[in-house]
Design an enzyme around this catalytic site. Structure first.
Site, PDB file in Angstrom:
ATOM      1  N   HIS A  50       0.850  -1.186   0.000  1.00 28.40           N
ATOM      2  CA  HIS A  50       0.000   0.000   0.000  1.00 28.40           C
ATOM      3  C   HIS A  50       0.891   1.243   0.000  1.00 28.40           C
ATOM      4  O   HIS A  50       2.101   1.158   0.211  1.00 28.40           O
ATOM      5  CB  HIS A  50      -0.952   0.000   1.205  1.00 28.40           C
TER       6      HIS A  50
HETATM    7  P1  TYD Z   1      -1.438  -2.697   7.733  1.00 29.08           P
HETATM    8  O1  TYD Z   1      -0.974  -1.278   7.814  1.00 29.08           O
HETATM    9  O2  TYD Z   1      -2.253  -3.086   6.533  1.00 29.08           O
HETATM   10  O3  TYD Z   1      -0.216  -3.701   7.891  1.00 29.08           O
HETATM   11  P2  TYD Z   1       1.062  -3.960   6.934  1.00 29.08           P
HETATM   12  O4  TYD Z   1       1.403  -2.684   6.231  1.00 29.08           O
HETATM   13  O5  TYD Z   1       2.125  -4.397   7.891  1.00 29.08           O
HETATM   14  O6  TYD Z   1       0.715  -5.034   5.967  1.00 29.08           O
HETATM   15  O7  TYD Z   1      -2.257  -3.012   9.065  1.00 29.08           O
HETATM   16  C1  TYD Z   1      -2.709  -4.321   9.397  1.00 29.08           C
HETATM   17  C2  TYD Z   1      -4.016  -4.179  10.181  1.00 29.08           C
HETATM   18  O8  TYD Z   1      -3.797  -3.469  11.399  1.00 29.08           O
HETATM   19  C3  TYD Z   1      -5.088  -3.405   9.418  1.00 29.08           C
HETATM   20  O9  TYD Z   1      -6.344  -4.011   9.698  1.00 29.08           O
HETATM   21  C4  TYD Z   1      -5.072  -2.035  10.038  1.00 29.08           C
HETATM   22  C5  TYD Z   1      -4.603  -2.296  11.457  1.00 29.08           C
HETATM   23  N1  TYD Z   1      -3.806  -1.192  12.037  1.00 29.08           N
HETATM   24  C6  TYD Z   1      -4.314  -0.454  13.086  1.00 29.08           C
HETATM   25  O10 TYD Z   1      -5.437  -0.668  13.571  1.00 29.08           O
HETATM   26  N2  TYD Z   1      -3.536   0.540  13.624  1.00 29.08           N
HETATM   27  C7  TYD Z   1      -2.314   0.826  13.144  1.00 29.08           C
HETATM   28  O11 TYD Z   1      -1.632   1.756  13.651  1.00 29.08           O
HETATM   29  C8  TYD Z   1      -1.809   0.071  12.022  1.00 29.08           C
HETATM   30  C9  TYD Z   1      -0.443   0.366  11.431  1.00 29.08           C
HETATM   31  C10 TYD Z   1      -2.588  -0.934  11.495  1.00 29.08           C
END
Ligand code: TYD
Length: 139
Positions: A50
């Protein structure tokens, strides 16, 4: 200018161990509003995929190693993070992926704002549409 922006943090170490201090607007180029960490990762399950509309982040690999792929629409580069006193800047509008986590990998992330799902661009085609008017798209 390279898409890979690394920050080398000063290590205050002695025979008792190593200490690194991270401070908003000093060695971190934004106000830190959120800190999160990622661990117990699986080398076969890459993460990220992303970009963010506004958020700026800086990631430090506190333990172990992993590979980041960074893509701003005109440049793609990858970099291994495996140094506890080095931070990688993830600027807004940079598509980023995390791969090849070591078993002991521990990532610390400093963020310029609170969690906001609406700030995410999770669709690669949408990302390209957003960045292509700004840069010559080659990806
Ligand atoms: P995501 O940012 O998509 O993880 P990565 O980039 O490591 O693949 O986040 C994973 C899940 O956690 C998603 O459902 C959103 C949630 N999340 C939060 O609730 N708070 C946060 O600060 C972050 C970074 C993610």
């Amino acid at each position: 200018m390279s898409i890979i922006k690394l920050f080398d943090f000063n290590v205050m170490g002695d025979d008792r161990g190593q200490l690194v201090a991270l401070e908003s607007m000093k060695n971190i180029p934004f106000e830190i509003k959120r800190v999160y960490y990622v661990t117990k990762l699986d080398s076969k399950k890459p993460r990220g995929f992303h970009a963010h509309k506004k958020l700026q982040q800086l990631v430090v690999c506190l333990r172990g190693s992993c590979r980041f792929i960074m893509n701003n629409g005109s440049e793609i580069a990858d970099i291994w993070l495996d140094v506890f006193n080095q931070g990688l800047m993830i600027d807004k509008l940079v598509w980023h992926e995390m791969h090849d986590f070591s078993e002991d990998c521990l990532l610390l992330v400093l963020a310029s704002d609170y969690y906001e799902e609406l700030d995410y661009i999770r669709d690669y085609e949408e990302f390209k549409k957003l960045v292509c008017p700004l840069v010559i798209c080659e990806v």
